[in-house]
Design a protein around this motif. Structure first.
Motif, PDB file in Angstrom:
ATOM      1  N   MET A 223     -91.893  27.691 -75.335  1.00 46.62           N
ATOM      2  CA  MET A 223     -90.957  28.688 -74.791  1.00 46.62           C
ATOM      3  C   MET A 223     -90.244  29.474 -75.877  1.00 46.62           C
ATOM      4  O   MET A 223     -89.429  30.351 -75.581  1.00 46.62           O
ATOM      5  CB  MET A 223     -89.926  27.994 -73.886  1.00 46.62           C
ATOM      6  CG  MET A 223     -90.554  27.430 -72.614  1.00 46.62           C
ATOM      7  SD  MET A 223     -89.372  26.700 -71.482  1.00 46.62           S
ATOM      8  CE  MET A 223     -88.477  28.103 -70.870  1.00 46.62           C
TER       9      MET A 223
ATOM     10  N   LYS B  42     -90.310  28.187 -67.213  1.00 45.45           N
ATOM     11  CA  LYS B  42     -90.479  29.355 -68.090  1.00 45.45           C
ATOM     12  C   LYS B  42     -90.189  30.654 -67.325  1.00 45.45           C
ATOM     13  O   LYS B  42     -89.602  31.577 -67.868  1.00 45.45           O
ATOM     14  CB  LYS B  42     -91.897  29.377 -68.669  1.00 45.45           C
ATOM     15  CG  LYS B  42     -92.011  30.328 -69.844  1.00 45.45           C
ATOM     16  CD  LYS B  42     -93.397  30.388 -70.406  1.00 45.45           C
ATOM     17  CE  LYS B  42     -93.413  31.365 -71.587  1.00 45.45           C
ATOM     18  NZ  LYS B  42     -94.711  31.938 -71.823  1.00 45.45           N
ATOM     19  N   ASN B  43     -90.590  30.692 -66.063  1.00 39.45           N
ATOM     20  CA  ASN B  43     -90.315  31.885 -65.247  1.00 39.45           C
ATOM     21  C   ASN B  43     -88.833  32.014 -64.905  1.00 39.45           C
ATOM     22  O   ASN B  43     -88.324  33.106 -64.721  1.00 39.45           O
ATOM     23  CB  ASN B  43     -91.093  31.830 -63.931  1.00 39.45           C
ATOM     24  CG  ASN B  43     -92.578  32.010 -64.151  1.00 39.45           C
ATOM     25  OD1 ASN B  43     -92.996  32.574 -65.151  1.00 39.45           O
ATOM     26  ND2 ASN B  43     -93.378  31.514 -63.222  1.00 39.45           N
ATOM     27  N   GLU B  44     -88.168  30.871 -64.787  1.00 41.97           N
ATOM     28  CA  GLU B  44     -86.804  30.871 -64.251  1.00 41.97           C
ATOM     29  C   GLU B  44     -85.724  30.946 -65.334  1.00 41.97           C
ATOM     30  O   GLU B  44     -84.703  31.601 -65.140  1.00 41.97           O
ATOM     31  CB  GLU B  44     -86.629  29.589 -63.413  1.00 41.97           C
ATOM     32  CG  GLU B  44     -85.544  29.695 -62.372  1.00 41.97           C
ATOM     33  CD  GLU B  44     -85.503  28.474 -61.470  1.00 41.97           C
ATOM     34  OE1 GLU B  44     -86.573  27.960 -61.078  1.00 41.97           O
ATOM     35  OE2 GLU B  44     -84.387  28.020 -61.167  1.00 41.97           O
ATOM     36  N   LEU B  45     -85.935  30.253 -66.438  1.00 41.28           N
ATOM     37  CA  LEU B  45     -84.888  30.174 -67.461  1.00 41.28           C
ATOM     38  C   LEU B  45     -85.315  30.904 -68.734  1.00 41.28           C
ATOM     39  O   LEU B  45     -86.424  30.712 -69.223  1.00 41.28           O
ATOM     40  CB  LEU B  45     -84.579  28.711 -67.811  1.00 41.28           C
ATOM     41  CG  LEU B  45     -84.214  27.762 -66.670  1.00 41.28           C
ATOM     42  CD1 LEU B  45     -83.971  26.366 -67.212  1.00 41.28           C
ATOM     43  CD2 LEU B  45     -82.993  28.254 -65.926  1.00 41.28           C
ATOM     44  N   GLU B  46     -84.391  31.681 -69.248  1.00 37.88           N
ATOM     45  CA  GLU B  46     -84.680  32.380 -70.495  1.00 37.88           C
ATOM     46  C   GLU B  46     -83.952  31.672 -71.624  1.00 37.88           C
ATOM     47  O   GLU B  46     -82.749  31.445 -71.553  1.00 37.88           O
ATOM     48  CB  GLU B  46     -84.192  33.829 -70.368  1.00 37.88           C
ATOM     49  CG  GLU B  46     -84.818  34.752 -71.388  1.00 37.88           C
ATOM     50  CD  GLU B  46     -84.332  36.178 -71.221  1.00 37.88           C
ATOM     51  OE1 GLU B  46     -84.081  36.820 -72.232  1.00 37.88           O
ATOM     52  OE2 GLU B  46     -84.181  36.608 -70.060  1.00 37.88           O
ATOM     53  N   ASN B  47     -84.689  31.336 -72.658  1.00 37.01           N
ATOM     54  CA  ASN B  47     -84.129  30.646 -73.820  1.00 37.01           C
ATOM     55  C   ASN B  47     -83.210  29.478 -73.423  1.00 37.01           C
ATOM     56  O   ASN B  47     -82.029  29.461 -73.780  1.00 37.01           O
ATOM     57  CB  ASN B  47     -83.362  31.658 -74.686  1.00 37.01           C
ATOM     58  CG  ASN B  47     -83.167  31.143 -76.098  1.00 37.01           C
ATOM     59  OD1 ASN B  47     -83.941  30.317 -76.584  1.00 37.01           O
ATOM     60  ND2 ASN B  47     -82.123  31.596 -76.750  1.00 37.01           N
ATOM     61  N   PRO B  48     -83.712  28.485 -72.672  1.00 39.06           N
ATOM     62  CA  PRO B  48     -82.854  27.384 -72.210  1.00 39.06           C
ATOM     63  C   PRO B  48     -82.406  26.472 -73.348  1.00 39.06           C
ATOM     64  O   PRO B  48     -83.084  26.375 -74.370  1.00 39.06           O
ATOM     65  CB  PRO B  48     -83.775  26.612 -71.250  1.00 39.06           C
ATOM     66  CG  PRO B  48     -85.147  26.900 -71.737  1.00 39.06           C
ATOM     67  CD  PRO B  48     -85.116  28.290 -72.290  1.00 39.06           C
TER      68      PRO B  48
ATOM     69  N   VAL C  49     -87.942  28.420 -77.913  1.00 36.07           N
ATOM     70  CA  VAL C  49     -86.506  28.158 -77.867  1.00 36.07           C
ATOM     71  C   VAL C  49     -85.944  28.122 -79.279  1.00 36.07           C
ATOM     72  O   VAL C  49     -86.500  27.449 -80.143  1.00 36.07           O
ATOM     73  CB  VAL C  49     -86.218  26.806 -77.149  1.00 36.07           C
ATOM     74  CG1 VAL C  49     -84.748  26.444 -77.234  1.00 36.07           C
ATOM     75  CG2 VAL C  49     -86.658  26.904 -75.707  1.00 36.07           C
TER      76      VAL C  49
ATOM     77  N   GLU D 294     -80.551  21.996 -70.694  1.00 39.37           N
ATOM     78  CA  GLU D 294     -81.113  22.651 -69.497  1.00 39.37           C
ATOM     79  C   GLU D 294     -82.575  22.252 -69.284  1.00 39.37           C
ATOM     80  O   GLU D 294     -83.014  22.048 -68.150  1.00 39.37           O
ATOM     81  CB  GLU D 294     -81.005  24.183 -69.620  1.00 39.37           C
ATOM     82  CG  GLU D 294     -79.608  24.702 -69.380  1.00 39.37           C
ATOM     83  CD  GLU D 294     -79.450  26.178 -69.732  1.00 39.37           C
ATOM     84  OE1 GLU D 294     -78.602  26.833 -69.108  1.00 39.37           O
ATOM     85  OE2 GLU D 294     -80.153  26.679 -70.632  1.00 39.37           O
TER      86      GLU D 294
ATOM     87  N   LYS E 250     -90.200  23.304 -76.307  1.00 42.06           N
ATOM     88  CA  LYS E 250     -89.402  24.209 -77.156  1.00 42.06           C
ATOM     89  C   LYS E 250     -90.314  25.165 -77.919  1.00 42.06           C
ATOM     90  O   LYS E 250     -90.022  26.360 -78.019  1.00 42.06           O
ATOM     91  CB  LYS E 250     -88.573  23.379 -78.147  1.00 42.06           C
ATOM     92  CG  LYS E 250     -87.347  22.743 -77.523  1.00 42.06           C
ATOM     93  CD  LYS E 250     -86.637  21.971 -78.589  1.00 42.06           C
ATOM     94  CE  LYS E 250     -85.292  21.489 -78.168  1.00 42.06           C
ATOM     95  NZ  LYS E 250     -84.677  20.641 -79.200  1.00 42.06           N
TER      96      LYS E 250
END
Lengths: 149, 262
Positions: free
Chosen positions: A146, A110-116, A148, A120, A143
């Motif tokens: 986050m 969650k910290n690293e990827l935005e809207n994966p 998504v 991903e 999902k």
């Protein structure tokens, strides 16, 4: 040997064996969420953060974590609880043995990827094994958690 | 699990090398992910995490990578993807999981000369050099050909030469060890084809590389080169795959990789 580690924001002075793995040191000082699973670096059960990077504590020498910020799920109880509620709502929690390592990886993602994308998410979590759920419930929960699209 | 009599974390490369070479059973600790699977008895373990060798930086001609840089850093590095495309990312992204890739290091992998290594094959296809405290700077290929000598690998250099490069691997499961891997590069018509996990360490397919360097990179010539690779490279059998299977599949991987650098 005597080392100083920073775990969940607190400094600990602790006597360790030279070849001691981080999983054992963390358990010694009370972080019992961190478990030894496969012990070959494959299951992700022992995942903790070192300087916010998800890392296998069973494959990391304790001395390598000196001067670093170590975080276990005990230090992220608010975020973990929030995600755990979503896991339960999606029926993605069964025996719970893999959950601490899994949740640590999801929070790092969650910290690293935005809207994966789904691809991903699956790739990021390929190092976390779960023998119970079949992963679909977990994927739904991630999902939702986050947001998504 | 290995055992250690004494763990030392030197703060200079010189100190690390001095301790390492003092006794026969002194040993460098890199990522230690593979070392921990064995039962080696180490006298003084030289742990490198206080040497500031975890970095990726670039100058006009080279990208320089510190020996303690993790595979995850290689996978996510913008410097590497801007200069060399996706070849390095492709070579490490299926190695177990993110948490494992945050442990294993480029120095530990190269110095150990693992036959199954994905990264070594990709680096061979690029113009890569390594720097050792004792033996100095040399090409990665020369280092791999050289016999074992106690030394300390500190840096890896990859030349910026606008190579088009591609990496392909074959695995029984996504995060399993590669049972065959291939990396190719095309530097203005100078083509190099490397095959690894044969199961031995990556090697240059010399005749096929020369053939493509002297002929146009057409689909027909790529087909001929792929067949040449399967004939000239020595494959073997292990628990993962047979010699025959590797020989046949090498044609497929070489063809797919070459199509990407046309």
């Amino acid at each position: 040997m005597l080392v100083e580690l920073k775990v969940n924001g607190r400094k600990h002075k602790i006597d360790i064996e030279p070849e001691e793995q981080l999983v054992d040191t963390l358990r010694k000082i009370g972080n019992l969420s961190v478990k030894r699973g496969c012990d070959t670096g494959c299951c992700g059960l022992c995942s903790v953060w070192i300087d916010k990077n998800p890392t296998l504590s069973c494959a990391t020498l304790t001395v390598r974590a000196i001067n670093k910020e170590i975080t276990t799920i005990e230090g992220l109880s608010k975020e973990a609880e929030e995600f755990a509620k979503v896991l339960i709502a999606e029926g993605a929690e069964q025996c719970g043995f893999c959950s601490p390592g899994f949740i640590m990886t999801v929070l790092a993602m969650k910290n690293e990827l935005e809207n994966p994308t789904e691809e991903e998410i699956v790739h990021y979590l390929s190092g976390n094994l779960c023998r119970c759920t079949g992963y679909m419930g977990q994927l739904r929960a991630i999902k939702t958690y986050m947001g998504v699209k | 699990m290995f055992t250690v009599m004494e763990m030392i974390q030197p703060t200079t490369v010189e100190e690390a090398y001095e301790i390492l070479t003092k006794r026969k059973n002194n040993h460098v600790i890199g990522g230690s992910a593979w070392l921990r699977m064995g039962s080696k008895r180490i006298g003084s373990a030289v742990e490198l995490s206080q040497l500031d060798l975890d970095y990726i930086k670039e100058d006009k001609n080279y990208v320089e990578i510190g020996a303690m840089t993790t595979f995850r850093s290689l996978e996510t590095s913008k410097v590497l993807s801007d200069n060399f495309g996706k070849i390095i990312k492709d070579s490490v992204k299926y190695i177990i999981g993110v948490q494992f890739r945050n442990v294993v290091t480029i120095g530990g992998t190269i110095f150990s000369k693992f036959g199954f290594s994905d990264l070594i094959v990709a680096l061979l296809a690029l113009d890569t050099q390594v720097e050792l405290v004792g033996c100095g700077r040399m090409s990665l290929q020369d280092f791999l050909n050289k016999g074992y000598e106690k030394d300390l690998l500190t840096k890896v250099y990859i030349k910026k030469n606008n190579n088009k490069a591609s990496y392909k691997s074959l695995r029984n499961a996504q995060s399993d060890y590669a049972l065959l891997n291939v990396a190719v590069s095309n530097n203005e018509g100078n083509v190099k084809i490397y095959v690894g996990a044969r199961p031995q360490i990556g090697t240059l397919a010399l005749k096929a590389s020369e053939f493509l360097s002297n002929n146009e990179l057409t689909e027909e010539n790529i087909e001929i080169a792929a067949n040449m690779v399967s004939e000239e490279v020595v494959f073997g059998t292990n628990l993962k795959a047979t010699k025959e299977y590797r020989t046949l599949m090498s044609k497929v991987l070489v063809k797919r990789a070459l199509m990407e650098v046309k």
